[in-house]
Write an enzyme that holds these catalytic residues in place. Structure first.
Site, short mmCIF file in Angstrom:
data_model
loop_
_atom_site.label_atom_id
_atom_site.label_comp_id
_atom_site.label_asym_id
_atom_site.label_seq_id
_atom_site.Cartn_x
_atom_site.Cartn_y
_atom_site.Cartn_z
N LEU A 289 0.86 -1.19 0.00
CA LEU A 289 0.00 0.00 0.00
C LEU A 289 0.89 1.24 0.00
O LEU A 289 1.80 1.35 0.82
CB LEU A 289 -0.91 -0.01 1.23
N ILE B 244 4.40 -1.15 3.30
CA ILE B 244 4.10 0.22 2.94
C ILE B 244 5.05 0.64 1.83
O ILE B 244 6.27 0.46 1.93
CB ILE B 244 4.26 1.16 4.15
N LYS B 245 4.50 1.18 0.75
CA LYS B 245 5.33 1.62 -0.37
C LYS B 245 5.78 3.06 -0.16
O LYS B 245 4.96 3.95 0.08
CB LYS B 245 4.57 1.49 -1.69
N VAL B 246 7.09 3.25 -0.24
CA VAL B 246 7.71 4.56 -0.06
C VAL B 246 8.60 4.82 -1.27
O VAL B 246 9.35 3.92 -1.68
CB VAL B 246 8.55 4.57 1.23
#
Length: 359
Positions: A107, A138-140
């Protein structure tokens, strides 16, 4: 065992570069997990924008949210988080069997925070708590600020998919940030056995830009390098991965149970119709890697793929191609930075359209 399942036995994981409520509700994702060996899913604003526009399963929830939630961004998040949770639940058996090495759904933090490290950390923590699944990533983005946030999030024990990487320099910076984040986590007295991260290296967009530059140069040598920069980059990145995560730099952390940061091949659907449909798949099959496949590329792999370990082939050739590109005046670090900035802008544009769709 079909072609895609055979590939996974070679040590490479296959993730689906798509997620929608239709895939979940009609059983397609469950079937892909069972029949094709899909062991993860990724999403981004562009993917969800398409899902919201084409799936019939959002209308009722969106109508309900509009009566109780005034903020379009929160309505969007509520819809997407529901899908992410469902995907995490489907993938949980894989996550459990692999000891946390596989079986993730990703996400993304809102693209507008790509150049704000502190806000990226804050948003990542908030989204992680909202989804509340152990197999969430978590996509960063791999901007300098995103890499700083990634290091902090690793120290805090949040698993991250670092996205929008387009160069060797960016990938190496991400690897080093992971090492620092793990080391800092150890210093706090926290364990690292549950820490996991991936580095998403984008491929087809690199060739698209480099090919344009090679066409402009126009010499026989330049034209012979078309369609080769991305594969060379990926092979060299994997050599760097082996050096770092099978070497002394990671040895102490590995003894404490830490898992390497896995290279993930992204943007693997060909954009040039003259190129083989599996250009960014077959040459990059290797152990301890992930390939994220859009639906069309997955279908091509299933239909006529020829799985074999090839990622460590042609390293000398890849190195020579890298030298040749530089000699021709193509700065691959500049290429990477240009594409990363463009990628952030594309995701932000898709995100703004999403907010209009949920408005």
């Amino acid at each position: 065992m079909n072609t895609t399942q055979h590939l996974t036995t070679l040590g490479q994981s296959l993730w689906l570069d798509n997620l929608s409520r239709s895939l979940i509700r009609d059983g397609t994702l469950a079937r892909l997990i069972t029949e094709d060996g899909i062991s993860g899913v990724t999403s981004n604003p562009s993917i969800f924008q398409n899902a919201l526009a084409t799936s019939p399963y959002y209308a009722d929830d969106l109508a309900r949210l509009k009566t109780g939630e005034s903020d379009a961004e929160r309505r969007y998040e509520a819809l997407l988080i529901s899908d992410i949770r469902a995907a995490c639940d489907l993938l949980l058996p894989i996550f459990t069997r692999s000891g946390g090495n596989d079986g993730y759904a990703s996400l993304e933090v809102a693209p507008r925070w790509a150049y704000d490290a502190a806000r990226t950390v804050e948003e990542a923590q908030r989204l992680s708590a909202a989804v509340d699944r152990s197999n969430l990533m978590i996509k960063v983005p791999g901007t300098p600020e995103g890499i700083s946030a990634f290091e902090t999030l690793t120290r805090l024990g949040i698993n991250v998919n670092v996205t929008l990487l387009f160069s060797l320099a960016q990938t190496e910076a991400v690897f080093n940030a992971y090492l620092r984040g793990l080391a800092a986590r150890v210093q706090t007295g926290a364990g690292v056995r549950r820490s996991k991260a991936v580095a998403s290296l984008f491929l087809s967009r690199v060739d698209t830009l480099v090919d344009t530059q090679l066409n402009s140069i126009g010499t026989p040598e330049a034209l012979s390098l078309r369609g080769k920069a991305a594969i060379a980059m990926a092979r060299l990145a994997y050599q760097n991965y082996l050096k770092i995560f099978r070497g002394e730099a990671f040895a102490t952390l590995a003894q404490q149970g830490a898992m390497p940061q896995t290279l993930l091949w992204a943007s693997t659907g060909v954009k040039n119709p003259d190129y083989h449909a599996l250009l960014y798949v077959e040459p990059l099959i290797g152990r301890e890697t992930i390939n994220t496949l859009p639906d069309k590329t997955l279908a091509a792999l299933r239909d006529h793929g020829k799985p074999a370990l090839r990622l460590e082939d042609g390293i000398a050739e890849a190195t020579a191609q890298w030298v040749d590109l530089a000699r021709l005046g193509i700065d691959m670090d500049t290429v990477g930075n240009t594409l990363q900035d463009e990628g952030v802008k594309l995701f932000e544009a898709a995100y703004q359209k999403l907010l209009l769709q949920t408005g």
